[in-house]
Design a protein around this motif. Structure first.
Motif, PDB file in Angstrom:
ATOM      1  N   ILE A   1       0.846  -1.183   0.000  1.00 34.17           N
ATOM      2  CA  ILE A   1       0.000   0.000   0.000  1.00 34.17           C
ATOM      3  C   ILE A   1       0.885   1.238   0.000  1.00 34.17           C
ATOM      4  CG2 ILE A   1      -0.223   0.021   2.537  1.00 34.17           C
ATOM      5  CD1 ILE A   1      -3.181   0.982   1.985  1.00 34.17           C
ATOM      6  N   ASP A   2       0.480   2.228  -0.768  1.00 32.95           N
ATOM      7  CA  ASP A   2       1.216   3.482  -0.864  1.00 32.95           C
ATOM      8  C   ASP A   2       0.310   4.652  -0.517  1.00 32.95           C
ATOM      9  OD1 ASP A   2       3.138   2.534  -3.778  1.00 32.95           O
ATOM     10  OD2 ASP A   2       3.748   2.636  -1.683  1.00 32.95           O
ATOM     11  N   TYR A   3       0.858   5.615   0.187  1.00 28.11           N
ATOM     12  CA  TYR A   3       0.197   6.913   0.327  1.00 28.11           C
ATOM     13  C   TYR A   3       0.776   7.807  -0.754  1.00 28.11           C
ATOM     14  CZ  TYR A   3      -1.045  11.499   2.138  1.00 28.11           C
ATOM     15  OH  TYR A   3      -1.526  12.783   2.264  1.00 28.11           O
ATOM     16  N   VAL A   4      -0.090   8.256  -1.663  1.00 27.99           N
ATOM     17  CA  VAL A   4       0.376   9.008  -2.823  1.00 27.99           C
ATOM     18  C   VAL A   4      -0.047  10.467  -2.678  1.00 27.99           C
ATOM     19  CG1 VAL A   4       0.430   9.101  -5.336  1.00 27.99           C
ATOM     20  CG2 VAL A   4       0.008   6.926  -4.189  1.00 27.99           C
ATOM     21  N   THR A   5       0.876  11.366  -2.897  1.00 30.77           N
ATOM     22  CA  THR A   5       0.564  12.781  -2.798  1.00 30.77           C
ATOM     23  C   THR A   5       1.117  13.521  -4.016  1.00 30.77           C
ATOM     24  OG1 THR A   5       0.683  14.708  -1.336  1.00 30.77           O
ATOM     25  CG2 THR A   5       2.654  13.352  -1.507  1.00 30.77           C
ATOM     26  N   GLY A   6       0.691  14.755  -4.178  1.00 33.95           N
ATOM     27  CA  GLY A   6       1.148  15.530  -5.331  1.00 33.95           C
ATOM     28  C   GLY A   6       0.366  15.223  -6.593  1.00 33.95           C
TER      29      GLY A   6
END
Lengths: 106, 327
Positions: free
Chosen positions: B215-220
């Motif tokens: 799982i990844d927390y993606v930002t931007g």
């Protein structure tokens, strides 16, 4: 009785070939021992990316160490693992190094 | 500007990676001259000719550097490595190709946790060295014993920071997360059945199946092509499932499969309507080794890729053929 280096090398070569030919984790594409010994470590089928290759080498190093121990030959996982990370080293040269490091108990 | 920063970092890392020489000399100057930042490296470059609509010519590359930073004294297979890697699909036409994508990653990997067999469970007797040496079937006995102690499942864990971008660096996002990975021989026989029919060489066999889920927390995400669909919701939680496997066919040819999927949890409504909450990438690669020399391997490769890649997840496919170089 002291075991000659030649005997150690021949023995380690055969066990190396056999363990790398593990049917459940096969990294050895060679059909005969001579071709295998002339190849480099990097030529074996460890995998397509570095992580997969490292995992394959970890599994091989563990299995090789245990199988050698079952033949009363002690060569540590660490010594095997260090050698496995030298992809440009020829298998013959690696086996010669192991012959110096391994403890052969009768 | 970003391109120059990336190129500089890439060049410096490559210089470090290229300088990897093992020697037993312990003199101070020799230690300094043979010191290398990363102990392991792998660089692969696929040069491919592709459909003229996609730019005629493309490069798929990957480099991976690794350094061990910790290990268990009791169980040496358990170790932690620092990984620096980058992989990309780039073409001559740049933004005109949907699958151009570069992912740069820095991560920590915990390696080597066998499951299903304990180190102390040895299912065969110890043989004295002279008796083993005299055995005419020593090679097959070694292979058999390796099979008997083979763990059916190995587990690995990773945490990482990723920079996902298009090849012109104009669209990008940042992902932070982790995954669990498994290597297993359990399904190898079943997967290999159709390919074993086409195998001539008896020793051109399959590898273990590699699976990972994370799982990844993606930002931007406001910097990506889908920003207008996100209604200012520019952060996301994304599940990643990946599978890789390789086997041999014919005499010395290798065929490999890669499936990489991404699912955004609680995606904005317009992302769901556009069917962009679930994306996948699929690759089949057939390789024939041409030359192995001086620690590099050259191959002839045919590759088919289909699907979507981060950061923009634009659907595309490419059939390419050319040279693959690994060193």
């Amino acid at each position: 009785m002291k075991i000659s280096k030649e005997r150690k090398v021949q023995f380690l070569s055969k066990v190396y070939f056999g363990v790398s030919d593990n049917p459940k984790d096969d990294v050895n594409q060679f059909d005969n021992l001579e071709e295998f010994l002339s190849a480099s470590i990097g030529e074996l089928r460890w995998g397509s990316n570095l992580e997969t290759r490292q995992r394959s080498k970890i599994r091989f190093s563990r299995n090789f160490s245990i199988v050698l121990a079952s033949f009363s030959v002690n060569l540590s996982f660490e010594d095997i693992w260090i050698s496995m990370n030298e992809d440009n080293k020829i298998n013959t040269d690696v086996v010669n190094e192991w012959a110096e490091l391994a403890d052969f108990t009768n | 500007m970003k391109k120059y920063i990336f190129t500089t970092i890439f060049s410096l890392v490559t210089l470090f990676a290229a300088y990897s020489q093992n020697d037993t000399d312990t003199s101070f100057l020799h230690k300094v001259s043979t010191w290398h930042l990363f102990e392991n490296r792998l660089i692969n470059v696929d040069l491919k000719f592709i459909d003229p609509e996609k730019g005629n010519f493309g490069i798929d590359y990957g480099f991976n550097l690794s350094k061990n930073i910790g290990k268990s004294d009791d169980n040496p297979t358990k170790r932690i490595d620092l990984n620096l890697k980058s992989k990309g699909f780039v073409t001559v036409t740049g933004r005109n190709t949907a699958q151009n994508s570069i992912v740069n990653e820095l991560g920590l990997v915990a390696n080597g946790f066998p499951i299903g067999i304990k180190g102390s469970d040895i299912p065969f007797e110890t043989i004295p060295f002279p008796e083993a040496e005299a055995n005419p079937d020593l090679i097959s006995l070694s292979s058999q014993r390796a099979s008997q102690i083979n763990s059916p499942l190995w587990m690995y864990a990773d945490i990482h920071l990723k920079h996902e971008t298009t090849q012109d660096f104009k669209d990008y996002d940042i992902a932070f997360g982790g995954y669990l990975a498994f290597s297993s021989s359990l399904l190898t026989g079943l997967l290999d059945m159709p390919f074993s029919i086409f195998r001539v060489s008896k020793n051109n066999k399959p590898r273990q199946l590699d699976l990972s889920i994370g799982i990844d927390y993606v930002t931007g995400l406001e910097n990506t092509a889908n920003a207008t669909l996100r209604d200012d919701d520019n952060d996301a939680n994304r599940i990643n499932f990946k599978g890789e496997w390789e086997t041999g066919i014919f005499k010395n040819e290798r065929i490999s499969f890669l499936f990489d999927s991404y699912y955004e949890l609680d995606a904005p409504e317009m992302i769901k309507v556009a069917d962009l909450d679930f994306n996948y990438f699929f690759q089949i690669k057939l390789e024939h080794i041409l030359l192995v020399k001086n620690n590099s391997t050259s191959k002839l490769a045919i590759k088919y890729t289909q699907g979507e890649l981060p950061p923009n997840f634009e659907t595309g496919y490419v059939i390419g053929g050319g040279f693959s170089i690994e060193f």
